[in-house]
Design an enzyme around this catalytic site. Structure first.
Site, PDB file in Angstrom:
ATOM      1  CD  GLU A 278      69.565 118.781  94.246  1.00 20.72           C
ATOM      2  OE1 GLU A 278      70.560 119.514  94.095  1.00 20.72           O
ATOM      3  OE2 GLU A 278      69.469 117.651  93.736  1.00 20.72           O
ATOM      4  CG  ASP A 361      71.819 110.597  99.163  1.00 23.80           C
ATOM      5  OD1 ASP A 361      71.073 111.472  98.680  1.00 23.80           O
ATOM      6  OD2 ASP A 361      72.246 109.625  98.510  1.00 23.80           O
TER       7      ASP A 361
END
Length: 415
Positions: A278, A361
């Site tokens: 995030e 990611d």
């Protein structure tokens, strides 16, 4: 009926047909792969969990198809069926001036749409979510949420609508530029206020307790150079068994929020990796990029509406008589039918969102443990019953996140 009526109907048929065709592809693909766990997940996900995810996906697709049919019927009734024309005619006879009449007519149409969509929401929560063990909400909680949503919509949305309609009626030919500025400013204000004013109306946010998890998260924030106004645990379990984590707010009003379900499901290193993902969205400026893209698209939309608003065929082609022609009617018609014409832009938006997910990611793999990101994702896929075998074309069109196998393989290369 005029030429635009025919264009609208053709666009509606094409977009709806593609939507149903993609849904059928997804259903067939998921059902065909229901009987075996994909190779990449055989050691991590049980066959029972895999089949639960497939059945859950199929149930949602069936409801989605019914909802799609209902949406087409409602759209046609509102436009060519004359409901919008009736609403504006009715309120024109009661209101003292065009502005309150326009606000009341638009509010009436949206209230009708909300009531029509209620059975679908009820079935989704109390039948499908209940069947698969995800529903934690009660009837009282559902009713409370509906009234709270309506109340907020009226308290926040109606004044904004009135202001935009006033600008449309009084500013002149460049009203659309002013209206766009107002909408963007309002969106930024709501993003800033949401964490501390709006979200607490629906959920309880408890500051994360001191301990090893909080120390680990704060260490990650320091390493990434990120500051927030606190780390909170949200009581998401009072409505759903699904878990999640997110950032919310803008500027000095940012918060980190973990669903209590998520904290109970993942270990500390997995939570750190999920949070790092995030954080990656912020550090890679995805939030700003999406805001810019959304602002540009909304500006183009307002400019198009600025042209359509003077075209008689736009009103009559969508079932509004000339005596009901108004800026408010044009705004409502545009809101309702624009998605029919922009349907094929969806895969473009989905592509860039998936690209952002890969970048986030990568950030997580560089600032936490990639293997922990993988194990955390696998747990989330299993516990949220996300299908591991989506149809490639359906996922390319609809998915904002990469399919599970592709995402895990990408992370595994970073481990």
């Amino acid at each position: 009926m005029n030429t635009f009526t025919l264009i609208f109907l053709i666009a509606l048929i094409i977009s709806s047909s593609v939507q149903f065709w993609l849904a059928k592809r997804q259903a067939d693909y998921v059902a065909a792969h229901r009987f075996a766990v994909p190779e990449a997940f055989k050691s991590k996900v049980s066959l029972e969990a895999h089949q639960k995810a497939a059945d859950y996906s199929l149930a949602k697709l069936k409801l989605g198809n019914l909802d799609g049919v209902l949406g087409i019927v409602v759209l046609l009734l509102l436009t060519l069926g004359g409901v919008i024309n009736w609403a504006f005619g009715y309120w024109a006879t009661l209101a003292s001036s065009p502005l309150p009449a326009g606000v009341a007519a638009i509010a009436t149409v949206f209230l009708i749409m909300t009531v029509v969509e209620l059975p679908t929401s009820i079935y989704q929560i109390f039948v499908i979510e209940e069947k698969f063990g995800f529903n934690k909400s009660t009837v009282n909680q559902f009713i409370k949420d509906q009234f709270l949503n309506l109340g907020l919509g009226a308290a926040i949305g109606l004044p904004l609508l009135a202001l935009i309609l006033w600008v449309m009626d009084n500013v002149g030919p460049l009203w659309w530029l002013w209206a766009w500025g107002i909408l963007i400013g309002f969106s930024l204000l709501m993003s800033w206020l949401y964490p501390t004013v709006i979200a607490p109306l629906f959920n309880k946010f408890t500051p994360m307790q001191e301990g090893s998890l909080k120390d680990r998260i704060q260490g990650l924030l320091v390493r990434c150079g990120f500051s927030s106004q606190g780390i909170f645990i949200m009581d998401g379990s009072k409505r759903s068994g699904h878990g999640n984590a997110y950032f919310t707010g803008l500027g000095n009003n940012k918060r980190i929020v973990f669903f209590d379900n998520l904290v109970n499901s993942l270990d500390e290193e997995e939570l750190e990796a999920v949070l790092a993902h995030e954080l990656g969205h912020f550090k890679c400026k995805h939030v700003i990029k999406m805001l810019v893209a959304t602002s540009i698209m909304s500006l183009i939309s307002f400019a198009i509406l600025g042209w359509l608003i003077d075209q008689d065929w736009f009103y009559t082609g969508l079932g509004v008589a000339m005596e009901q022609k108004s800026h408010a009617a044009a705004l409502l018609l545009f809101i309702l039918v624009s998605s029919t014409f922009t349907f094929f832009m969806q895969p473009v938006s989905a592509y860039f969102q998936r690209k952002f997910e890969f970048e986030a990611d990568d950030f997580a793999a560089n600032n936490a443990k990639a293997e922990k990101m993988i194990s955390g994702l696998v747990k989330l896929y299993e516990e949220n019953a996300n299908t591991l075998t989506p149809d490639p074309l359906y996922s390319a069109f609809h998915y904002s996140h990469p399919p599970a196998a592709i995402r895990i393989a990408h992370l595994a290369a970073k481990a």
